[in-house]
Motif scaffolding. Structure first.
Motif, mmCIF file in Angstrom:
data_model
loop_
_atom_site.group_PDB
_atom_site.id
_atom_site.type_symbol
_atom_site.label_atom_id
_atom_site.label_comp_id
_atom_site.label_asym_id
_atom_site.label_seq_id
_atom_site.Cartn_x
_atom_site.Cartn_y
_atom_site.Cartn_z
ATOM 1 N N PHE A 467 0.840 -1.133 0.031
ATOM 2 C CA PHE A 467 0.145 0.015 0.031
ATOM 3 C C PHE A 467 0.985 1.426 -0.023
ATOM 4 O O PHE A 467 0.396 2.285 -0.200
ATOM 5 N N SER A 468 2.215 1.268 0.085
ATOM 6 C CA SER A 468 3.070 2.192 0.147
ATOM 7 C C SER A 468 2.952 3.270 -0.913
ATOM 8 O O SER A 468 3.073 4.839 -0.638
ATOM 9 N N THR A 469 2.538 2.957 -2.153
ATOM 10 C CA THR A 469 2.373 4.039 -3.415
ATOM 11 C C THR A 469 1.008 4.750 -3.143
ATOM 12 O O THR A 469 1.035 5.622 -3.770
ATOM 13 N N PHE A 470 0.114 4.128 -2.536
ATOM 14 C CA PHE A 470 -1.322 4.718 -2.677
ATOM 15 C C PHE A 470 -1.702 5.671 -1.648
ATOM 16 O O PHE A 470 -0.725 5.879 -0.446
ATOM 17 N N PRO A 471 -2.412 6.638 -1.664
ATOM 18 C CA PRO A 471 -2.763 7.574 -0.544
ATOM 19 C C PRO A 471 -3.309 6.576 0.547
ATOM 20 O O PRO A 471 -3.693 5.562 0.506
ATOM 21 N N VAL A 472 -2.875 7.461 1.683
ATOM 22 C CA VAL A 472 -3.082 6.731 2.970
ATOM 23 C C VAL A 472 -4.578 6.406 3.326
ATOM 24 O O VAL A 472 -4.939 5.737 4.056
ATOM 25 N N GLU A 473 -5.355 7.291 2.650
ATOM 26 C CA GLU A 473 -6.874 6.936 2.812
ATOM 27 C C GLU A 473 -7.166 5.536 2.441
ATOM 28 O O GLU A 473 -8.024 4.960 2.981
ATOM 29 N N VAL A 474 -6.715 5.050 1.396
ATOM 30 C CA VAL A 474 -6.729 3.742 0.940
ATOM 31 C C VAL A 474 -6.324 2.744 2.127
ATOM 32 O O VAL A 474 -7.403 1.839 2.138
ATOM 33 N N TYR A 475 -5.389 2.840 2.557
ATOM 34 C CA TYR A 475 -4.851 1.760 3.677
ATOM 35 C C TYR A 475 -5.727 2.036 4.743
ATOM 36 O O TYR A 475 -6.140 0.855 5.583
ATOM 37 N N ILE A 476 -6.145 3.239 5.298
ATOM 38 C CA ILE A 476 -7.165 3.331 6.282
ATOM 39 C C ILE A 476 -8.371 2.696 6.043
ATOM 40 O O ILE A 476 -8.872 2.065 6.965
ATOM 41 N N ARG A 477 -9.210 2.741 4.891
ATOM 42 C CA ARG A 477 -10.145 1.837 4.353
ATOM 43 C C ARG A 477 -10.087 0.599 4.391
ATOM 44 O O ARG A 477 -10.922 0.040 5.077
ATOM 45 N N ARG A 478 -8.932 0.049 4.049
ATOM 46 C CA ARG A 478 -8.543 -1.470 3.935
ATOM 47 C C ARG A 478 -8.481 -1.927 5.445
ATOM 48 O O ARG A 478 -9.141 -2.947 5.831
ATOM 49 N N LEU A 479 -7.741 -1.312 6.537
ATOM 50 C CA LEU A 479 -7.740 -1.586 7.739
ATOM 51 C C LEU A 479 -9.257 -1.540 8.428
ATOM 52 O O LEU A 479 -9.290 -2.255 9.384
ATOM 53 N N ARG A 480 -10.091 -0.583 7.875
ATOM 54 C CA ARG A 480 -11.280 -0.648 8.520
ATOM 55 C C ARG A 480 -11.887 -1.979 8.493
ATOM 56 O O ARG A 480 -12.817 -2.374 9.094
ATOM 57 N N HIS A 481 -11.911 -2.222 7.243
ATOM 58 C CA HIS A 481 -12.507 -3.620 6.629
ATOM 59 C C HIS A 481 -12.042 -4.734 7.561
ATOM 60 O O HIS A 481 -12.752 -5.692 8.242
ATOM 61 N N VAL A 482 -10.793 -4.624 7.688
ATOM 62 C CA VAL A 482 -10.138 -5.805 8.550
ATOM 63 C C VAL A 482 -10.495 -5.915 9.916
ATOM 64 O O VAL A 482 -10.784 -6.919 10.511
ATOM 65 N N ARG A 483 -10.461 -4.601 10.433
ATOM 66 C CA ARG A 483 -10.798 -4.104 11.988
ATOM 67 C C ARG A 483 -12.293 -4.728 12.065
ATOM 68 O O ARG A 483 -12.543 -5.164 13.134
ATOM 69 N N ARG A 484 -13.142 -4.314 11.419
ATOM 70 C CA ARG A 484 -14.671 -4.888 11.610
ATOM 71 C C ARG A 484 -14.648 -6.556 11.478
ATOM 72 O O ARG A 484 -15.337 -6.999 12.235
ATOM 73 N N ALA A 485 -14.088 -7.169 10.314
ATOM 74 C CA ALA A 485 -14.153 -8.554 10.591
ATOM 75 C C ALA A 485 -13.471 -9.107 11.872
ATOM 76 O O ALA A 485 -13.757 -10.218 12.045
ATOM 77 N N VAL A 486 -12.385 -8.568 12.282
ATOM 78 C CA VAL A 486 -11.625 -9.191 13.226
ATOM 79 C C VAL A 486 -12.678 -9.164 14.582
ATOM 80 O O VAL A 486 -12.992 -9.814 15.400
ATOM 81 N N ALA A 487 -13.452 -8.001 14.685
ATOM 82 C CA ALA A 487 -14.310 -7.582 15.726
ATOM 83 C C ALA A 487 -15.501 -8.579 15.570
ATOM 84 O O ALA A 487 -15.813 -9.163 16.690
ATOM 85 N N ARG A 488 -15.792 -8.894 14.434
ATOM 86 C CA ARG A 488 -17.112 -9.905 14.317
ATOM 87 C C ARG A 488 -16.565 -11.256 14.554
ATOM 88 O O ARG A 488 -17.296 -11.947 15.614
ATOM 89 N N LEU A 489 -15.327 -11.638 14.365
ATOM 90 C CA LEU A 489 -14.517 -13.084 14.661
ATOM 91 C C LEU A 489 -14.497 -13.037 16.038
ATOM 92 O O LEU A 489 -15.070 -14.057 16.721
ATOM 93 N N LEU A 490 -14.010 -12.252 16.947
ATOM 94 C CA LEU A 490 -13.847 -12.270 18.292
ATOM 95 C C LEU A 490 -15.257 -12.099 19.003
ATOM 96 O O LEU A 490 -15.369 -12.684 20.005
ATOM 97 N N ASP A 491 -16.282 -11.596 18.371
ATOM 98 C CA ASP A 491 -17.649 -11.615 19.056
ATOM 99 C C ASP A 491 -18.130 -12.908 18.841
ATOM 100 O O ASP A 491 -18.824 -13.249 19.877
ATOM 101 N N ARG A 492 -18.090 -13.511 17.767
ATOM 102 C CA ARG A 492 -18.641 -14.959 17.604
ATOM 103 C C ARG A 492 -17.950 -16.057 18.191
ATOM 104 O O ARG A 492 -18.314 -17.283 18.586
ATOM 105 N N ALA A 493 -16.289 -15.727 18.253
ATOM 106 C CA ALA A 493 -15.718 -16.706 18.616
ATOM 107 C C ALA A 493 -14.568 -16.123 19.857
ATOM 108 O O ALA A 493 -13.176 -15.901 19.122
ATOM 109 N N PRO A 494 -14.853 -15.913 21.099
ATOM 110 C CA PRO A 494 -14.077 -15.072 21.686
ATOM 111 C C PRO A 494 -12.555 -15.568 22.044
ATOM 112 O O PRO A 494 -11.652 -14.950 22.308
ATOM 113 N N GLY A 495 -12.567 -16.920 22.024
ATOM 114 C CA GLY A 495 -11.156 -17.387 22.164
ATOM 115 C C GLY A 495 -10.048 -17.400 21.120
ATOM 116 O O GLY A 495 -9.125 -17.732 21.598
ATOM 117 N N THR A 496 -10.564 -16.883 20.151
ATOM 118 C CA THR A 496 -9.681 -16.642 19.010
ATOM 119 C C THR A 496 -8.402 -15.953 19.167
ATOM 120 O O THR A 496 -8.698 -14.906 19.706
#
Length: 582
Positions: A467-496
């Motif tokens: 992501f180094s050549t792209f605007p930082v907004e692109v990376y923020i958006r990608r991490l936002r999706h990953v963060r949401r997915a991680v939160a959903r995973l830990l919500d349904r399976a807290p021991g992960t």
């Protein structure tokens, strides 16, 4: 002669009618060829609207469930605002993140090059040790070392403004010890450096000028004006017909441009486009690959800021560059309260030791690693720095060949006797691998959403370098999706267990630094830490400190095995924690 021609005229008439019929049939066939599958054996591309086409000349689209390109973004080369719109809270977070990585200085070189920072004329001075009362004292374990860096230009004159990118560390090769330091810009050409004193014995200070303030300005300009400086393409094929077209997160559109194939991910809204082939449909995409780098990015005067004598060059000491650290006084903590900077850990005798109080166990052989991973599912997602973990572990868990392309994946390792499964999958575009099959393109957030999770599951993530050549907004958006997915995973399976690797510094030549500079990595690393800070159930693995602080190994994009071994020890110590007495 005329009679002969007349006698054969029915035959010529038949040939003409047959030819017209064949032409019409082939036209009809090619029309179907562009829009319909030829074989039901070809697997569909997952989770993408593979048949959608944006007709840029008529500004029409066949998509019905996703956004179209806003008119103001037509003919632009990067579209950081294309994709799912953030919520008001996320938009505020994005503004805060961008403010946190704001860097001083202009985007263009506004002074003669000989007035830019010169590491050969610059120097640092180790400050004498003083206690909290300002009285002279000694350097002891648990204290700190203060250094003052003076930056000068090529004429030998002191700089009057800041913005230089410096890295600092303290190390002892003899003791196998090392730690990173913090650099504070005074905005007047001088820099304060604080280094923790974490072992007794000899220690040497190292200050490195990665980029001058003027060079950082060029990097900022390139990210803003030339975010498409890495080329991506895809091969389209059906039968004996094949075409290759350019692809990117956003492509110039408008009069004279081809229509676009839209591969925007329906789950995350992450955009990706390719120019539509002339004779094939969008659903004929076979692969994704990096096709090269844009050249001639610099103005003539800027090129002097990117040479072997101006980037990643040590700054020499005025006076001594080494000290002797005395043992701590009885009862004194490893890090004193007055320390403004506390790294995540340090090396001693070649082993990484954290300062968070969590003990690290060392898994030095196959039986120890297999015992810890017994009954575990380990999913590694991301770039090649995540793949390093997989490659390290396959020395102990046998790899099962999927006949995947080398260095690309997917990869699988299985130990059936101990019920261990390891996998690696790359993240979705942008990805600068040589060739990635279209059937394997998937975004990390979607892969996480597909996991059951649980106490037998370990998820290890690393996505930053591509992501180094792209605007930082692109990376923020990608991490936002990953963060949401991680939160959903830990919500349904807290021991992960979820482990996220940070970026790390690396050695780059002058040309490569225009695409993958440590300055770009630092910006992404700062964003990553801020976005994941405080997430319960997520372990942040500090690859930046572990790479910078190592006393003997060079800084590489793919850190040496000695560093990877310490990273794996950290992961496994969270899987199989050290039992505390009492």
């Amino acid at each position: 002669m005329g009679g002969t021609l007349f006698r054969y005229s029915p035959f010529f008439f038949f040939l003409m009618i047959t030819g017209v019929f064949l032409i019409l049939h082939n036209i009809h066939f090619l029309e179907r060829f562009n829009s319909e599958p030829v074989s039901s054996l070809r697997p569909p591309q997952p989770r993408i609207n593979s048949s959608s086409v944006i007709n840029t000349s008529a500004n029409l689209t066949s998509r019905t469930y996703l956004h179209t390109l806003p008119p103001e973004l037509h003919s632009q080369k990067s579209c950081p605002h294309v994709g799912q719109q953030p919520t008001p809270e996320e938009a505020q977070e994005q503004r805060t993140l961008l403010d946190s990585i704001a860097w001083p200085g202009p985007l263009r070189l506004e002074v003669p090059v000989n007035q830019s920072s010169d590491p050969a004329h610059s120097y640092f001075v180790i400050q004498p040790p003083v206690n909290a009362s300002g009285q002279a004292t000694t350097w002891q374990v648990g204290g700190k070392l203060e250094v003052l860096v003076h930056m000068h230009d090529f004429l030998g004159r002191p700089k009057s403004y800041g913005g230089d990118f410096l890295l600092a560390r303290i190390r002892s090769v003899q003791l196998g010890a090392g730690a990173s330091g913090r650099v504070v810009d005074r905005q007047n050409g001088t820099y304060e450096v604080e280094l923790p004193l974490l072992w007794a014995g000899a220690a040497q200070v190292e200050i490195t000028l990665v980029h001058s303030s003027e060079g950082v300005g060029v990097l900022r300009r390139l990210r803003k004006e030339q975010s498409d400086r890495v080329y991506f393409k895809s091969l389209f094929r059906s039968g004996g017909l094949s075409e290759t077209t350019q692809c990117d997160m956003c492509l110039p559109t408008g009069p004279g441009k081809a229509s676009l194939c839209d591969y925007t991910d329906p789950q995350t809204g992450e955009p990706w486009y390719c120019y539509k082939p002339k004779r094939l449909g969008c659903n004929r995409r076979v692969n994704h690959f990096k096709s090269g780098y844009k050249k001639n990015l610099l103005y003539p005067n800027e090129s002097l800021l990117f040479t072997s004598s101006t980037i990643q060059v040590p700054v020499k000491a005025q006076g001594m560059d080494n000290i002797t650290i005395l043992p701590a006084e009885k009862g004194q903590s490893l890090v004193q309260d007055q320390a403004k900077f506390v790294p995540s850990g340090y090396y001693h005798q070649g082993s990484w030791r954290t300062l968070s109080g969590e003990p690290i166990k060392h898994f030095n052989n196959a039986p120890a690693i297999k015992k810890c991973l017994k009954g575990k599912l380990v999913y590694m997602f991301g770039d090649s720095t995540a793949r390093q973990w997989f490659e390290y572990l396959t020395a102990f868990v046998p790899e099962f060949s999927l006949r995947s392309q080398k260095n690309v994946g997917p990869f699988l390792a299985v130990d059936s006797a101990n019920n261990i499964l390891l996998t690696f999958h790359s993240h979705g575009p942008p990805i600068r691998f040589n060739t990635l099959q279209s059937s394997e393109i998937e975004y990390v957030a979607n892969r996480i959403d597909a996991l059951r999770g649980g106490r037998d599951t370990i998820v290890a993530l690393s996505l930053w370098s591509h992501f180094s050549t792209f605007p930082v907004e692109v990376y923020i958006r990608r991490l936002r999706h990953v963060r949401r997915a991680v939160a959903r995973l830990l919500d349904r399976a807290p021991g992960t267990l979820v482990v996220v690797r940070t970026a790390n510094p690396q050695a780059t030549d002058p040309n490569y630094s225009l695409y993958n500079s440590d300055w770009y990595s630092l910006q992404l690393d700062t964003v990553l830490r801020a976005m994941l800070r405080g997430m319960r159930g997520v372990v942040l693995l500090d690859a930046w400190d572990m790479t910078l602080a190592h006393p003997t190994q060079p800084r590489l994009l793919h850190p040496a095995k000695e560093i990877i071994s310490n990273m794996v020890d950290i992961i496994l110590s969270h899987v199989c924690p050290v039992k505390q007495k009492g």
